[in-house]
Design a protein around this motif. Structure first.
Motif, short mmCIF file in Angstrom:
data_model
loop_
_atom_site.label_atom_id
_atom_site.label_comp_id
_atom_site.label_asym_id
_atom_site.label_seq_id
_atom_site.Cartn_x
_atom_site.Cartn_y
_atom_site.Cartn_z
N LEU A 27 24.27 -1.58 24.79
CA LEU A 27 24.15 -0.72 23.61
C LEU A 27 22.67 -0.56 23.30
N ILE A 28 22.28 0.62 22.91
CA ILE A 28 20.90 0.88 22.50
C ILE A 28 20.95 1.34 21.05
N ALA A 50 20.09 5.50 15.38
CA ALA A 50 21.01 6.10 16.35
C ALA A 50 21.53 5.00 17.25
N LEU A 51 22.84 4.99 17.47
CA LEU A 51 23.46 4.04 18.38
C LEU A 51 23.87 4.80 19.64
N LEU A 52 23.36 4.35 20.78
CA LEU A 52 23.68 4.99 22.05
C LEU A 52 24.58 4.06 22.85
N LEU A 58 17.46 7.04 27.93
CA LEU A 58 16.94 7.16 26.58
C LEU A 58 15.73 8.08 26.64
N ARG A 59 15.74 9.15 25.84
CA ARG A 59 14.63 10.10 25.79
C ARG A 59 14.11 10.19 24.36
N VAL A 74 23.44 -6.42 24.52
CA VAL A 74 24.62 -6.54 25.37
C VAL A 74 25.83 -6.04 24.60
N LYS A 75 26.69 -5.31 25.31
CA LYS A 75 27.91 -4.77 24.69
C LYS A 75 28.98 -5.86 24.74
#
Length: 76
Positions: A27-28, A50-52, A58-59, A74-75
């Protein structure tokens, strides 16, 4: 705290950009502390996050006096 995590910080203004490949299963979370910034095509303003999830890249683009924190987690 014992966790599989990494934290990155950056300053972006004008034409400064970055792209980072992402690992699946992570998770980002992007937190914009100041300014304005575009994250994967979504415009953020000061205080936004923002949760990616399930993204391959990632841009960070279009910064205007942006101070950003990126959390790579870590997810579970």
């Amino acid at each position: 705290m014992n966790a599989d995590a990494a934290i990155f910080a950056g300053l972006f203004d004008n034409a400064e950009t970055t792209t980072r490949k992402l690992n699946t299963g992570r998770l980002i979370y992007v937190h914009l502390a100041r300014g304005k910034l575009t994250v994967n095509g979504h415009d953020l303003k000061e205080g936004d996050g923002a949760l990616l999830e399930d993204e391959t890249e990632l841009r960070l683009t279009n910064g205007h006096k942006a101070e950003v924190l990126v959390f790579d987690l870590v997810k579970m």
